[in-house]
Design a protein around this motif. Structure first.
Motif, PDB file in Angstrom:
ATOM      1  N   GLN A 139       0.830  -1.207   0.000  1.00  0.00           N
ATOM      2  CA  GLN A 139       0.000   0.000   0.000  1.00  0.00           C
ATOM      3  C   GLN A 139       0.864   1.257   0.000  1.00  0.00           C
ATOM      4  O   GLN A 139       0.589   2.217  -0.725  1.00  0.00           O
ATOM      5  CB  GLN A 139      -0.926  -0.001   1.210  1.00  0.00           C
ATOM      6  CG  GLN A 139      -1.841   1.218   1.291  1.00  0.00           C
ATOM      7  CD  GLN A 139      -2.746   1.183   2.509  1.00  0.00           C
ATOM      8  OE1 GLN A 139      -2.610   0.346   3.391  1.00  0.00           O
ATOM      9  NE2 GLN A 139      -3.692   2.108   2.572  1.00  0.00           N
ATOM     10  N   ALA A 140       1.928   1.245   0.806  1.00  0.00           N
ATOM     11  CA  ALA A 140       2.787   2.427   0.898  1.00  0.00           C
ATOM     12  C   ALA A 140       3.502   2.697  -0.420  1.00  0.00           C
ATOM     13  O   ALA A 140       3.603   3.854  -0.863  1.00  0.00           O
ATOM     14  CB  ALA A 140       3.807   2.238   2.025  1.00  0.00           C
ATOM     15  N   GLU A 143       0.937   4.067  -2.971  1.00  0.00           N
ATOM     16  CA  GLU A 143       0.553   5.450  -2.711  1.00  0.00           C
ATOM     17  C   GLU A 143       1.688   6.419  -3.057  1.00  0.00           C
ATOM     18  O   GLU A 143       1.441   7.511  -3.591  1.00  0.00           O
ATOM     19  CB  GLU A 143       0.147   5.607  -1.251  1.00  0.00           C
ATOM     20  CG  GLU A 143      -1.175   4.920  -0.913  1.00  0.00           C
ATOM     21  CD  GLU A 143      -1.526   4.999   0.551  1.00  0.00           C
ATOM     22  OE1 GLU A 143      -0.663   5.471   1.335  1.00  0.00           O
ATOM     23  OE2 GLU A 143      -2.643   4.603   0.924  1.00  0.00           O
ATOM     24  N   ALA A 146       1.695   6.708  -6.779  1.00  0.00           N
ATOM     25  CA  ALA A 146       0.516   7.429  -7.258  1.00  0.00           C
ATOM     26  C   ALA A 146       0.654   8.931  -7.061  1.00  0.00           C
ATOM     27  O   ALA A 146       0.044   9.718  -7.808  1.00  0.00           O
ATOM     28  CB  ALA A 146      -0.740   6.920  -6.551  1.00  0.00           C
ATOM     29  N   GLU A 147       1.431   9.352  -6.067  1.00  0.00           N
ATOM     30  CA  GLU A 147       1.656  10.783  -5.851  1.00  0.00           C
ATOM     31  C   GLU A 147       2.294  11.438  -7.074  1.00  0.00           C
ATOM     32  O   GLU A 147       2.157  12.648  -7.289  1.00  0.00           O
ATOM     33  CB  GLU A 147       2.561  11.004  -4.634  1.00  0.00           C
ATOM     34  CG  GLU A 147       1.907  10.674  -3.303  1.00  0.00           C
ATOM     35  CD  GLU A 147       2.877  10.817  -2.148  1.00  0.00           C
ATOM     36  OE1 GLU A 147       4.055  11.177  -2.406  1.00  0.00           O
ATOM     37  OE2 GLU A 147       2.480  10.575  -0.990  1.00  0.00           O
ATOM     38  N   ARG A 155      -2.924   5.624 -11.054  1.00  0.00           N
ATOM     39  CA  ARG A 155      -3.138   4.955  -9.768  1.00  0.00           C
ATOM     40  C   ARG A 155      -3.218   3.443  -9.960  1.00  0.00           C
ATOM     41  O   ARG A 155      -2.700   2.679  -9.135  1.00  0.00           O
ATOM     42  CB  ARG A 155      -4.402   5.470  -9.093  1.00  0.00           C
ATOM     43  CG  ARG A 155      -4.358   6.925  -8.666  1.00  0.00           C
ATOM     44  CD  ARG A 155      -5.466   7.262  -7.684  1.00  0.00           C
ATOM     45  NE  ARG A 155      -5.256   6.566  -6.413  1.00  0.00           N
ATOM     46  CZ  ARG A 155      -4.497   7.026  -5.426  1.00  0.00           C
ATOM     47  NH1 ARG A 155      -3.843   8.175  -5.554  1.00  0.00           N
ATOM     48  NH2 ARG A 155      -4.373   6.344  -4.307  1.00  0.00           N
ATOM     49  N   ALA A 159      -0.586   0.775  -8.343  1.00  0.00           N
ATOM     50  CA  ALA A 159      -1.003  -0.364  -7.526  1.00  0.00           C
ATOM     51  C   ALA A 159      -0.466  -1.668  -8.100  1.00  0.00           C
ATOM     52  O   ALA A 159      -0.040  -2.564  -7.347  1.00  0.00           O
ATOM     53  CB  ALA A 159      -2.525  -0.409  -7.432  1.00  0.00           C
TER      54      ALA A 159
END
Length: 230
Positions: A139-140, A143, A146-147, A155, A159
């Motif tokens: 998840q980290a 994310e 995705a930034e 995104r 993922a």
């Protein structure tokens, strides 16, 4: 000589410094007990005594024994995210993740950290928490990637890359730590990633290759359907 703190850094107060030092003392004492006695044979009372803190104070820092054991591994995630955010803008995501992972692993790698990872792998009761660690890591990474994107498609790609990278990381984590230390952690991680990217490319070429129907599929196509069959 240590570099001076950046101008915008907030000086650490005395209370924060003492809490950080106490937390680290607890972790250091616990890791020694875990490696000497094993995870199951070590109690929270043992850890409190070894760290010279009260049982109440210990639970204030770490609610469970698992939390103590995974403290260092949990600290790895924010360190990795920070490494990712410091990478150059516009850098290809696979290259970004490879360099950030290699740097973060190199910073965290010690004979003790590899021994703790081996302990976790062979302790059945710790497997749920180990799986949670990888979920949080995935998840980290997703994310943080995705930034750097600006669309829903970005995104999704973030993922997907996070998922496959963590899968490769899990496989690589089973390698003996002493071999990595002797080779050089950064070099070892980079080599693992090279093999990982090559394997993904091979799978992609196989998956995108022209398809020919299997003999069983051809037979089903050529067999007349009976009336009443869908």
């Amino acid at each position: 000589m240590k570099n001076p703190p950046p101008d915008d850094a907030v000086p650490e107060g005395r209370r924060e410094r003492k809490r950080r030092e106490t937390r680290q003392r607890i972790v250091d004492a616990a890791m020694k007990l875990f490696l000497d006695r094993g995870y199951e044979a070590t109690t929270m009372n043992d850890i409190a005594d070894a760290a010279d803190v009260s049982r109440r104070s210990l639970f204030d820092y770490f609610p469970t024994k698992e939390d103590v054991l995974f403290a260092g591994q949990d600290d790895f995630i924010p360190a990795l995210v920070e490494e990712m955010r410091q990478r150059p803008k516009g850098e290809p995501w696979p290259v970004l993740v490879e360099h950030a992972m290699a740097r973060a692993i190199e910073d965290a790698a010690t004979p003790e950290s590899f021994a703790i990872e081996a302990l976790v792998q062979r302790t059945p009761s710790l497997q749920p928490r180990r799986q949670l660690k990888y979920m949080r890591l995935e998840q980290a990474i997703g994310e943080a990637l995705a930034e750097r994107g600006n669309s829903g498609e970005d995104r999704q790609r973030a993922a997907l890359l996070a998922a496959v990278v963590v899968a490769g990381f899990r496989l690589a984590a089973s390698a003996p730590g002493d071999a990595r230390l002797s080779e050089g952690v950064h070099q070892s991680v980079s080599r693992d990633f090279r093999g990982f990217w090559q394997a993904l490319r091979d799978f992609g070429e196989e998956g995108l290759a022209p398809r020919t129907p299997s003999p069983a599929t051809l037979r089903r196509r050529d067999t007349p359907r009976k009336k009443g069959n869908p």
